[in-house]
Scaffold this motif. Sequence first.
Motif, PDB file in Angstrom:
ATOM      1  N   ILE A   1       0.728  -1.219  -0.088  1.00  0.00           N
ATOM      2  CA  ILE A   1      -0.031  -0.053   0.054  1.00  0.00           C
ATOM      3  C   ILE A   1       0.804   1.235   0.054  1.00  0.00           C
ATOM      4  N   GLY A   2       2.052   1.139   0.859  1.00  0.00           N
ATOM      5  CA  GLY A   2       2.897   2.221   0.624  1.00  0.00           C
ATOM      6  C   GLY A   2       3.442   2.654  -0.708  1.00  0.00           C
ATOM      7  N   LEU A   3       3.844   1.572  -1.664  1.00  0.00           N
ATOM      8  CA  LEU A   3       4.296   1.676  -2.911  1.00  0.00           C
ATOM      9  C   LEU A   3       3.178   2.168  -3.831  1.00  0.00           C
ATOM     10  N   GLY A   4       2.004   1.463  -3.376  1.00  0.00           N
ATOM     11  CA  GLY A   4       0.879   1.749  -4.413  1.00  0.00           C
ATOM     12  C   GLY A   4       0.445   3.396  -4.255  1.00  0.00           C
ATOM     13  N   ILE A   5       0.371   3.785  -3.093  1.00  0.00           N
ATOM     14  CA  ILE A   5       0.120   4.973  -2.935  1.00  0.00           C
ATOM     15  C   ILE A   5       1.038   5.958  -3.719  1.00  0.00           C
ATOM     16  N   ILE A   6       2.334   5.872  -3.489  1.00  0.00           N
ATOM     17  CA  ILE A   6       3.543   6.839  -4.052  1.00  0.00           C
ATOM     18  C   ILE A   6       3.420   6.628  -5.587  1.00  0.00           C
ATOM     19  N   VAL A   7       3.190   5.397  -6.273  1.00  0.00           N
ATOM     20  CA  VAL A   7       2.944   5.304  -7.824  1.00  0.00           C
ATOM     21  C   VAL A   7       1.677   6.078  -8.213  1.00  0.00           C
ATOM     22  N   GLY A   8       0.515   5.692  -7.377  1.00  0.00           N
ATOM     23  CA  GLY A   8      -0.893   6.100  -7.670  1.00  0.00           C
ATOM     24  C   GLY A   8      -0.834   7.664  -7.776  1.00  0.00           C
ATOM     25  N   VAL A   9      -0.133   8.365  -6.811  1.00  0.00           N
ATOM     26  CA  VAL A   9      -0.016  10.048  -6.856  1.00  0.00           C
ATOM     27  C   VAL A   9       0.739  10.182  -8.117  1.00  0.00           C
ATOM     28  N   LEU A  10       1.975   9.596  -8.286  1.00  0.00           N
ATOM     29  CA  LEU A  10       2.934  10.190  -9.432  1.00  0.00           C
ATOM     30  C   LEU A  10       2.326   9.928 -11.049  1.00  0.00           C
ATOM     31  N   ASN A  11       1.376   8.774 -10.850  1.00  0.00           N
ATOM     32  CA  ASN A  11       0.723   8.387 -12.029  1.00  0.00           C
ATOM     33  C   ASN A  11      -0.391   9.586 -12.594  1.00  0.00           C
ATOM     34  N   VAL A  12      -0.786  10.189 -11.567  1.00  0.00           N
ATOM     35  CA  VAL A  12      -1.650  11.276 -11.931  1.00  0.00           C
ATOM     36  C   VAL A  12      -1.049  12.257 -12.608  1.00  0.00           C
ATOM     37  N   PHE A  13       0.088  12.767 -12.266  1.00  0.00           N
ATOM     38  CA  PHE A  13       1.052  14.014 -12.763  1.00  0.00           C
ATOM     39  C   PHE A  13       1.845  13.420 -14.118  1.00  0.00           C
ATOM     40  N   PHE A  14       2.070  11.999 -13.946  1.00  0.00           N
ATOM     41  CA  PHE A  14       3.047  11.568 -14.825  1.00  0.00           C
ATOM     42  C   PHE A  14       2.590  10.303 -15.338  1.00  0.00           C
TER      43      PHE A  14
ATOM     44  N   ALA B   1       7.950   0.360   6.034  1.00  0.00           N
ATOM     45  CA  ALA B   1       7.425   1.578   6.852  1.00  0.00           C
ATOM     46  C   ALA B   1       7.945   2.934   6.138  1.00  0.00           C
ATOM     47  N   ILE B   2       9.219   2.935   5.537  1.00  0.00           N
ATOM     48  CA  ILE B   2       9.475   4.296   4.872  1.00  0.00           C
ATOM     49  C   ILE B   2       8.676   4.512   3.596  1.00  0.00           C
ATOM     50  N   LEU B   3       8.051   3.516   2.953  1.00  0.00           N
ATOM     51  CA  LEU B   3       7.180   3.537   1.820  1.00  0.00           C
ATOM     52  C   LEU B   3       5.872   4.242   2.291  1.00  0.00           C
ATOM     53  N   CYS B   4       5.355   3.772   3.423  1.00  0.00           N
ATOM     54  CA  CYS B   4       4.051   4.415   4.027  1.00  0.00           C
ATOM     55  C   CYS B   4       4.501   5.803   4.641  1.00  0.00           C
TER      56      CYS B   4
ATOM     57  N   ARG C   1       3.224  11.307   2.967  1.00  0.00           N
ATOM     58  CA  ARG C   1       3.733  12.703   2.972  1.00  0.00           C
ATOM     59  C   ARG C   1       3.516  13.310   1.581  1.00  0.00           C
ATOM     60  N   LEU C   2       3.676  12.688   0.521  1.00  0.00           N
ATOM     61  CA  LEU C   2       3.602  12.786  -1.046  1.00  0.00           C
ATOM     62  C   LEU C   2       2.064  13.250  -1.105  1.00  0.00           C
ATOM     63  N   PHE C   3       1.206  12.289  -0.538  1.00  0.00           N
ATOM     64  CA  PHE C   3      -0.194  12.020  -0.875  1.00  0.00           C
ATOM     65  C   PHE C   3      -0.687  13.738  -0.318  1.00  0.00           C
ATOM     66  N   ARG C   4      -0.191  13.701   0.920  1.00  0.00           N
ATOM     67  CA  ARG C   4      -0.691  15.288   1.642  1.00  0.00           C
ATOM     68  C   ARG C   4      -0.501  16.411   0.704  1.00  0.00           C
ATOM     69  N   LYS C   5       0.835  16.178   0.377  1.00  0.00           N
ATOM     70  CA  LYS C   5       1.557  17.416  -0.253  1.00  0.00           C
ATOM     71  C   LYS C   5       0.826  17.671  -1.571  1.00  0.00           C
ATOM     72  N   ARG C   6       0.383  16.518  -2.249  1.00  0.00           N
ATOM     73  CA  ARG C   6      -0.183  16.851  -3.664  1.00  0.00           C
ATOM     74  C   ARG C   6      -1.638  16.584  -3.756  1.00  0.00           C
ATOM     75  N   VAL C   7      -2.289  16.212  -2.547  1.00  0.00           N
ATOM     76  CA  VAL C   7      -3.719  15.874  -2.843  1.00  0.00           C
ATOM     77  C   VAL C   7      -4.603  17.005  -3.469  1.00  0.00           C
ATOM     78  N   GLY C   8      -4.200  18.264  -2.954  1.00  0.00           N
ATOM     79  CA  GLY C   8      -4.961  19.459  -3.473  1.00  0.00           C
ATOM     80  C   GLY C   8      -4.706  19.483  -5.198  1.00  0.00           C
ATOM     81  N   GLU C   9      -3.562  19.169  -5.453  1.00  0.00           N
ATOM     82  CA  GLU C   9      -3.253  19.403  -6.882  1.00  0.00           C
ATOM     83  C   GLU C   9      -3.861  18.140  -7.823  1.00  0.00           C
ATOM     84  N   ILE C  10      -4.336  17.189  -7.117  1.00  0.00           N
ATOM     85  CA  ILE C  10      -4.419  16.005  -7.762  1.00  0.00           C
ATOM     86  C   ILE C  10      -5.866  16.251  -8.582  1.00  0.00           C
ATOM     87  N   VAL C  11      -6.880  17.036  -7.896  1.00  0.00           N
ATOM     88  CA  VAL C  11      -8.231  17.355  -8.700  1.00  0.00           C
ATOM     89  C   VAL C  11      -7.839  18.184  -9.877  1.00  0.00           C
TER      90      VAL C  11
END
Length: 261
Positions: A157-170, A240-243, A248-258
């Motif tokens: 889930i940690g890896l999935g969230i990172i890839v999921g957020v990045l996939n929105v922008f790239f 733990a690091i990935l989560c 942190r990546l999700f919180r930082k970019r959640v506003g830009e995702i929309v």
Amino acid sequence: MLRSIWSYRGFISGSVKREFQSRYRNSLLGAAWTVLNPLAMIVVYTVIFSQVMRTRLPGVDNGFAYSIYLCAGILTWGLFAEIVSRAQNVFLEHANLIKKISFPRICLPIIVLLNAGINFTIIFSLFVLFLLFSGTFPGISFVAIFPVLAIQIAFAIGLGIIVGVLNVFFRDVGQFFAVLLQFWFWFTPVVYPESILPDAVRPYLNLNPMAPLVSAYHQILVHGQWPEWGSLLIPAVLAAILCIVGMRLFRKRVGEIVDEL
């Protein structure tokens, strides 16, 4: 965040239920496909590796050993692959929902996790019943499955969230990761024992965080032994690091995702 998630627990449970029902709607076999798909894969790999390639498990005389080895690897890898694959597209797939309804966006990865967990629970429960009726249940060491599973789920889930957020922008990220996941599968001793690899290749398995996790499942379910806990330290720390990075990546970019959707 936990309070907001709890407040939307009805939304999460309803979404999980709707997705599970819609997946098997208008299907004669329904949820049986959850079992049939991995079962077909297991049969194919059993024929290829056990019969054609004459693969054998060293030190195991049980006639069901290789089938159990395949089930342990394929079912648990399937959980990892489903979580990561679904999470990498979860924001894109629910773009209309994100734009129209105000809700904590973190609910979407949680829905992915719960759906994958339900599918895994169904098929893995049947696998456990097979172990019981065939007399190959590993005994008390089976309880070690739960901490290993917790590490794997956190890693996925940690890896999935990172890839999921990045996939929105790239958008290339999702395409690249889908290809990477296929290579990752074959570089993990899921369907073959590590012993068949050339000596020059085996040290590189240490670079694969999924290898010790899958090996732990094999150690528990095939050999009926406790896993080597020391080998799970790196996957646990990495999970733990990935989560942490993912949140942190999700919180930082959640506003830009929309805006990107």
